[in-house]
Design a protein around this motif. Structure first.
Motif, mmCIF file in Angstrom:
data_model
loop_
_atom_site.group_PDB
_atom_site.id
_atom_site.type_symbol
_atom_site.label_atom_id
_atom_site.label_comp_id
_atom_site.label_asym_id
_atom_site.label_seq_id
_atom_site.Cartn_x
_atom_site.Cartn_y
_atom_site.Cartn_z
ATOM 1 N N UNK A 61 2.445 4.061 -27.810
ATOM 2 C CA UNK A 61 2.769 5.456 -28.087
ATOM 3 C C UNK A 61 3.692 6.072 -27.045
ATOM 4 N N UNK A 62 4.173 5.256 -26.100
ATOM 5 C CA UNK A 62 5.091 5.702 -25.056
ATOM 6 C C UNK A 62 4.562 6.957 -24.358
ATOM 7 N N UNK A 63 3.310 6.857 -23.928
ATOM 8 C CA UNK A 63 2.684 7.968 -23.219
ATOM 9 C C UNK A 63 3.308 8.186 -21.849
ATOM 10 N N UNK A 64 3.896 7.127 -21.294
ATOM 11 C CA UNK A 64 4.489 7.218 -19.971
ATOM 12 C C UNK A 64 6.008 7.218 -20.102
ATOM 13 N N UNK A 65 6.631 8.223 -19.512
ATOM 14 C CA UNK A 65 8.075 8.395 -19.653
ATOM 15 C C UNK A 65 8.654 8.880 -18.336
ATOM 16 N N UNK A 66 9.337 7.998 -17.622
ATOM 17 C CA UNK A 66 9.904 8.362 -16.336
ATOM 18 C C UNK A 66 8.932 8.077 -15.213
ATOM 19 N N UNK A 67 9.468 7.655 -14.097
ATOM 20 C CA UNK A 67 8.629 7.220 -13.003
ATOM 21 C C UNK A 67 7.779 8.343 -12.417
ATOM 22 N N UNK A 68 8.382 9.467 -12.073
ATOM 23 C CA UNK A 68 7.627 10.550 -11.449
ATOM 24 C C UNK A 68 6.667 11.219 -12.440
ATOM 25 N N UNK A 69 7.086 11.320 -13.704
ATOM 26 C CA UNK A 69 6.191 11.884 -14.713
ATOM 27 C C UNK A 69 5.006 10.953 -14.968
ATOM 28 N N UNK A 70 5.263 9.642 -14.879
ATOM 29 C CA UNK A 70 4.173 8.679 -15.045
ATOM 30 C C UNK A 70 3.164 8.803 -13.907
ATOM 31 N N UNK A 71 3.670 8.968 -12.694
ATOM 32 C CA UNK A 71 2.783 9.143 -11.543
ATOM 33 C C UNK A 71 1.986 10.435 -11.682
ATOM 34 N N UNK A 72 2.650 11.502 -12.130
ATOM 35 C CA UNK A 72 1.961 12.780 -12.331
ATOM 36 C C UNK A 72 0.868 12.647 -13.390
ATOM 37 N N UNK A 81 0.830 -1.204 0.000
ATOM 38 C CA UNK A 81 0.000 0.000 0.000
ATOM 39 C C UNK A 81 0.863 1.253 0.000
ATOM 40 N N UNK A 82 1.948 1.216 0.749
ATOM 41 C CA UNK A 82 2.853 2.364 0.827
ATOM 42 C C UNK A 82 3.408 2.731 -0.546
ATOM 43 N N UNK A 83 3.696 1.729 -1.363
ATOM 44 C CA UNK A 83 4.353 1.986 -2.654
ATOM 45 C C UNK A 83 3.430 1.747 -3.847
ATOM 46 N N UNK A 84 2.118 1.768 -3.631
ATOM 47 C CA UNK A 84 1.177 1.489 -4.716
ATOM 48 C C UNK A 84 1.360 2.369 -5.959
ATOM 49 N N UNK A 85 1.573 3.702 -5.831
ATOM 50 C CA UNK A 85 1.767 4.522 -7.039
ATOM 51 C C UNK A 85 2.986 4.090 -7.859
ATOM 52 N N UNK A 86 4.060 3.702 -7.179
ATOM 53 C CA UNK A 86 5.257 3.251 -7.871
ATOM 54 C C UNK A 86 5.010 1.919 -8.572
ATOM 55 N N UNK A 87 4.213 1.070 -7.942
ATOM 56 C CA UNK A 87 3.894 -0.241 -8.524
ATOM 57 C C UNK A 87 3.150 -0.076 -9.840
ATOM 58 N N UNK A 88 2.138 0.796 -9.849
ATOM 59 C CA UNK A 88 1.368 0.967 -11.080
ATOM 60 C C UNK A 88 2.210 1.640 -12.156
ATOM 61 N N UNK A 89 3.022 2.626 -11.778
ATOM 62 C CA UNK A 89 3.888 3.297 -12.753
ATOM 63 C C UNK A 89 4.857 2.303 -13.380
ATOM 64 N N UNK A 90 5.389 1.393 -12.579
ATOM 65 C CA UNK A 90 6.323 0.388 -13.093
ATOM 66 C C UNK A 90 5.654 -0.498 -14.130
ATOM 67 N N UNK A 91 4.428 -0.951 -13.832
ATOM 68 C CA UNK A 91 3.718 -1.833 -14.760
ATOM 69 C C UNK A 91 3.443 -1.119 -16.080
ATOM 70 N N UNK A 92 2.993 0.136 -16.017
ATOM 71 C CA UNK A 92 2.698 0.887 -17.230
ATOM 72 C C UNK A 92 3.949 1.093 -18.076
#
Length: 325
Positions: free
Chosen positions: A63-74, A43-54
């Motif tokens: 289309x590489x909509x997600x680029x970089x961990x923090x930008x993906x979370x944003x 639960x603590x790291x849930x945002x990082x988990x989803x960003x990693x999967x994407x």
């Protein structure tokens, strides 16, 4: 009648004593402590988990909509709100409780059996035995919870901007039951629920083995020294380091695991279809280069390092509390 009243009056204490005795058993405390530790840490790291999967699922056709961990979370937050940061976390906790519980309890039981079966003066396992015990724990946990892991990966990307899966519209993700039904009905029955279990096991087994063996190595070293390993900082640091090493070593297999789980979605519009584990590894390195196999690594490390640090801290603390209760 008087005897019945006395027995009834004593029953709460009697049951409490039984509960304490039950929780002090090593197998029970390992099972419960492991489950709680897993749910809290994920639960603590849930945002990082989803960003990693994407990031992992952006194959050559996306289309590489997600680029970089923090930008993906944003981006997740912008498009889906705070709920997007925890998309699939409830299912993840439902999955991770038995997953982590089985992992820790099997690890402890395997160590116990190795000590019993092998003639030795010491009651301590060797590094190799810890590695084997951890690997067995990893295999057992995957076997028990794999269909939920597959469904979580599917639900995670339902509302994400990955190519044609979501054409600019935020779709409501299907329920767990609906996803299980669809996979079972349209993708090959019961066997489809375990699609990708081979690369998953190949990745999880050595990761858990390395992680658990290295953590206990550090803990035993600290116990033998003048340092106080009961300090939470030491536990967090040891858990973070052991998960970092294991995570980097086996990461390409983690990428492979996630892609296998979603490869049949949308007719292969994510850009990858694999015939076997060997074909998948060759395809990734050939079409996406060396770093293609490490796509999302930074997001993964942001996830697993604090996750396992918190997990080990919770596990050791709960085990100690149960033993002293």
């Amino acid at each position: 009648m008087e005897d019945y009243k006395v027995a009834t009056a004593m029953s709460p204490t009697h049951y409490l004593d039984h509960a304490k005795s039950f929780l002090k058993q090593d197998s029970t405390s390992s099972l419960i402590s492991g489950g709680i530790a897993g749910a809290v840490s994920r639960t603590v790291v849930s945002p990082f988990e989803r960003a990693k999967i994407l990031l992992q699922l952006q194959g050559p056709g996306s289309n590489h909509a997600y680029n970089g961990m923090f930008r993906s979370i944003a981006r997740m937050y912008t498009e889906e709100g705070w709920r997007g940061l925890f998309r699939g976390n409830t299912l993840n906790c439902i999955r991770i409780f038995p997953y982590s519980a089985v992992q820790y309890s099997v690890f402890e039981k395997c160590k116990q059996l190795m000590v019993q079966w092998s003639p030795r003066e010491s009651n301590m396992c060797t590094d190799g035995e810890r590695l084997i015990a951890g690997s067995i724990g990893g295999i057992a946990s995957v076997a028990v919870t794999y269909p939920l892991d597959l469904v979580r990966a599917r639900i995670t990307i339902q509302t994400a901007s990955l190519n044609k899966l979501n054409k600019g519209k935020l779709a409501k993700p299907p329920s767990v039951i609906q996803t299980l039904r669809d996979v079972y009905t349209h993708e090959g029955g019961f066997v489809a629920l375990y699609r990708g279990i081979v690369p998953t096991t190949l990745g999880v087994a050595p990761y858990v083995g390395i992680n658990f063996a290295l953590y206990e190595k550090i803990r035993n070293y600290m116990d033998a020294s003048e340092h106080d390993f009961s300090n939470p900082v030491w536990k967090l640091s040891a858990g973070a380091f052991s998960s970092f090493v294991g995570g980097v070593i086996i990461y390409p297999l983690d990428v492979l695991r996630k892609r296998y789980q979603v490869a049949s979605m949308a007719g292969g519009e994510l850009g990858f279809q694999y015939r076997s584990v060997a074909h998948a590894l060759v395809s990734i390195f050939k079409t996406e280069g060396f770093f293609g196999a490490y796509k999302g690594l930074s997001a993964n490390l942001y996830k697993i390092v604090p996750s396992m640090a918190v997990s080990w801290l919770c596990y050791d603390s709960l085990k100690k509390a149960f033993s002293e209760w």
